[in-house]
Motif scaffolding. Structure first.
Motif, PDB file in Angstrom:
ATOM      1  N   ASP A   1       0.826  -1.205   0.000  1.00  0.00           N
ATOM      2  CA  ASP A   1       0.000   0.000   0.000  1.00  0.00           C
ATOM      3  C   ASP A   1       0.869   1.266   0.000  1.00  0.00           C
ATOM      4  O   ASP A   1       0.536   2.247  -0.665  1.00  0.00           O
ATOM      5  CB  ASP A   1      -0.924  -0.024   1.223  1.00  0.00           C
ATOM      6  N   GLN A   2       1.976   1.233   0.725  1.00  0.00           N
ATOM      7  CA  GLN A   2       2.880   2.396   0.715  1.00  0.00           C
ATOM      8  C   GLN A   2       3.341   2.687  -0.716  1.00  0.00           C
ATOM      9  O   GLN A   2       3.299   3.829  -1.183  1.00  0.00           O
ATOM     10  CB  GLN A   2       4.109   2.130   1.600  1.00  0.00           C
TER      11      GLN A   2
ATOM     12  N   ALA B   1       2.858   5.859  -5.852  1.00  0.00           N
ATOM     13  CA  ALA B   1       2.531   5.862  -7.284  1.00  0.00           C
ATOM     14  C   ALA B   1       1.352   6.793  -7.562  1.00  0.00           C
ATOM     15  O   ALA B   1       1.365   7.581  -8.511  1.00  0.00           O
ATOM     16  CB  ALA B   1       2.224   4.446  -7.759  1.00  0.00           C
ATOM     17  N   GLU B   2       0.344   6.720  -6.714  1.00  0.00           N
ATOM     18  CA  GLU B   2      -0.840   7.553  -6.951  1.00  0.00           C
ATOM     19  C   GLU B   2      -0.531   9.036  -6.820  1.00  0.00           C
ATOM     20  O   GLU B   2      -0.981   9.850  -7.623  1.00  0.00           O
ATOM     21  CB  GLU B   2      -1.981   7.128  -6.024  1.00  0.00           C
ATOM     22  N   TRP B   3       0.276   9.372  -5.817  1.00  0.00           N
ATOM     23  CA  TRP B   3       0.668  10.788  -5.667  1.00  0.00           C
ATOM     24  C   TRP B   3       1.447  11.237  -6.896  1.00  0.00           C
ATOM     25  O   TRP B   3       1.259  12.333  -7.409  1.00  0.00           O
ATOM     26  CB  TRP B   3       1.492  10.967  -4.382  1.00  0.00           C
ATOM     27  N   THR B   4       2.338  10.351  -7.376  1.00  0.00           N
ATOM     28  CA  THR B   4       3.184  10.678  -8.530  1.00  0.00           C
ATOM     29  C   THR B   4       2.329  10.874  -9.788  1.00  0.00           C
ATOM     30  O   THR B   4       2.532  11.826 -10.546  1.00  0.00           O
ATOM     31  CB  THR B   4       4.235   9.564  -8.746  1.00  0.00           C
ATOM     32  N   ILE B   5       1.374   9.980  -9.979  1.00  0.00           N
ATOM     33  CA  ILE B   5       0.492  10.094 -11.150  1.00  0.00           C
ATOM     34  C   ILE B   5      -0.258  11.437 -11.117  1.00  0.00           C
ATOM     35  O   ILE B   5      -0.381  12.133 -12.119  1.00  0.00           O
ATOM     36  CB  ILE B   5      -0.490   8.893 -11.202  1.00  0.00           C
TER      37      ILE B   5
ATOM     38  N   THR C   1       6.774  11.812   0.709  1.00  0.00           N
ATOM     39  CA  THR C   1       7.220  10.591   1.370  1.00  0.00           C
ATOM     40  C   THR C   1       6.024  10.010   2.117  1.00  0.00           C
ATOM     41  O   THR C   1       5.335  10.725   2.850  1.00  0.00           O
ATOM     42  CB  THR C   1       8.448  10.809   2.283  1.00  0.00           C
ATOM     43  N   VAL C   2       5.756   8.734   1.869  1.00  0.00           N
ATOM     44  CA  VAL C   2       4.682   8.055   2.596  1.00  0.00           C
ATOM     45  C   VAL C   2       5.293   7.524   3.886  1.00  0.00           C
ATOM     46  O   VAL C   2       6.371   6.929   3.881  1.00  0.00           O
ATOM     47  CB  VAL C   2       4.069   6.913   1.755  1.00  0.00           C
TER      48      VAL C   2
ATOM     49  N   PHE D   1       3.358  12.573   3.795  1.00  0.00           N
ATOM     50  CA  PHE D   1       3.932  13.904   3.971  1.00  0.00           C
ATOM     51  C   PHE D   1       4.195  14.531   2.605  1.00  0.00           C
ATOM     52  O   PHE D   1       4.902  13.952   1.766  1.00  0.00           O
ATOM     53  CB  PHE D   1       5.221  13.820   4.797  1.00  0.00           C
ATOM     54  N   THR D   2       3.630  15.700   2.393  1.00  0.00           N
ATOM     55  CA  THR D   2       3.658  16.388   1.103  1.00  0.00           C
ATOM     56  C   THR D   2       4.066  17.855   1.332  1.00  0.00           C
ATOM     57  O   THR D   2       4.184  18.285   2.487  1.00  0.00           O
ATOM     58  CB  THR D   2       2.239  16.374   0.476  1.00  0.00           C
ATOM     59  N   PRO D   3       4.221  18.628   0.256  1.00  0.00           N
ATOM     60  CA  PRO D   3       4.534  20.056   0.451  1.00  0.00           C
ATOM     61  C   PRO D   3       3.454  20.777   1.286  1.00  0.00           C
ATOM     62  O   PRO D   3       3.744  21.784   1.918  1.00  0.00           O
ATOM     63  CB  PRO D   3       4.574  20.603  -0.979  1.00  0.00           C
ATOM     64  N   GLU D   4       2.263  20.237   1.338  1.00  0.00           N
ATOM     65  CA  GLU D   4       1.178  20.883   2.100  1.00  0.00           C
ATOM     66  C   GLU D   4       1.344  20.717   3.615  1.00  0.00           C
ATOM     67  O   GLU D   4       0.944  21.589   4.378  1.00  0.00           O
ATOM     68  CB  GLU D   4      -0.194  20.312   1.701  1.00  0.00           C
TER      69      GLU D   4
END
Ligand code: GYE
Length: 323
Positions: A145-146, A151-155, A275-276, A310-313
């Motif tokens: 799942d990680q 992958a989903e964030w990247t897409i 980063t997940v 964890f994302t830029p947000e």
């Protein structure tokens, strides 16, 4: 017949001990203090250091006399470390097996010696050793799942028309490397924009990640996405890219897993995309699960850790709690 007899015994005595032996697992007594073994595999990255610290931090409140070892990156040494803990008469073993196969005999040996084992953070080959039979349970994340979530964030966040991906794999034969690859590859390759040109192990280590990235960059100068199986290799890749005059975050998207302080800082600095989380703080969960087992509860085969992203947000909000 044998099973019926054991269950009858369990009912007759009404104790957790007999119930545990009915499942074939060694029982664990309820008592004030326990001799606890924690067999760490290596200490060459902040994730491992945070995990070991979490066990030490938990020891006093959980009544553990803790024996912690460090196998320094060698599965063979980890087997020897477990052997020595068995000889020292530990009551319970917490084991992150460096790779999926070499630690299986050690797990079985602990069971034969009457020591309940909990696998933490990494698992073993499920065809060779089973939770609820050979060891009590696996405590850890869903690595497939990680990978899928990265992958989903990247897409969603990759801006170009054509993505050329390099993948930096974790330790060969380890459960997170196997599963993070599967989760990511299966999902990302469903989108036609994404092509994987190389996938190679950097052993979950920063310096090896940097070296592998340097080599792969020469063969594939058009790379514009790097997926690393952990943050340490992602940071190594950033160093290699910068040395080669590339601009991580601008002309190369870096995505990864863990949630270390350096990775969150790289996200804040715009060098890394996501980063997940994969939490290293296993001490409290280990304590709680062990106590439940000692109280006679049947432990679920997989005590699953839930991970954030964890994302830029949100990176700035979480950096103070990172390790
Ligand atoms: O992601 C990595 C570490 O087994 C989940 O191992 C763990 C992984 C973690 O060395 O940084």
């Amino acid at each position: 017949m044998k099973r019926t007899l054991m269950l009858a015994t369990a009912v007759a005595f009404g104790t957790f001990t007999s119930l545990a032996s009915a499942s074939g697992l060694p029982p664990l007594e309820q008592k004030e203090r326990y001799k606890v073994g924690f067999s760490q595999m290596e200490s060459n990255n902040p994730w491992r250091i945070a995990e070991t610290k979490s066990f030490h931090d938990t020891a006093e409140s959980c009544g553990w006399d803790l024996i912690a070892t460090d196998a320094a990156g060698s599965a063979a040494k980890q087997v020897a470390d477990v052997d020595s803990m068995i000889a020292q008469g530990i009551d319970v073993l917490f084991l992150p097996p460096r790779e999926e196969k070499p630690l299986i005999p050690a797990v079985k040996k602990a069971k034969a010696a009457g020591i309940p084992t909990f696998l933490v953070d990494r698992s073993v080959d499920p065809n060779a050793a089973k939770a609820g039979e050979d060891f009590v349970a696996f405590l850890g994340s869903d690595f497939i799942d990680q990978g899928r979530r990265v992958a989903e964030w990247t897409i969603e966040n990759f801006k170009g028309d054509k993505a050329v991906i390099v993948e930096l794999e974790g330790t060969t034969g380890s459960s997170p490397a196997n599963d993070r690859k599967k989760g990511f590859d299966d999902r990302i390759l469903q989108d036609e924009r994404f092509e994987m040109v190389a996938s190679q192990s950097g052993d979950f280590a920063r310096d090896l990640g940097r070296q592998v990235m340097e080599t792969l960059l020469q063969a594939h100068p058009d790379v514009n996405v790097v997926y690393a199986h952990n943050d340490e290799m992602a940071i190594g890749a950033i160093q290699a890219l910068e040395l080669a005059g590339r601009k991580p975050g601008e002309d190369v998207l870096i995505v990864s897993i863990d949630g270390t302080r350096d990775a969150l800082q790289a996200i804040i600095d715009g060098k890394m995309g996501v980063t997940v989380e994969s939490s290293p703080f296993f001490g409290p969960l280990a304590c709680e699960t062990m106590k439940r087992y000692a109280a006679g509860e049947t432990i679920e085969p997989w005590v699953q850790v839930k991970d954030r992203i964890f994302t830029p947000e949100n990176a700035a909000k979480h950096i103070d709690e990172a390790y």
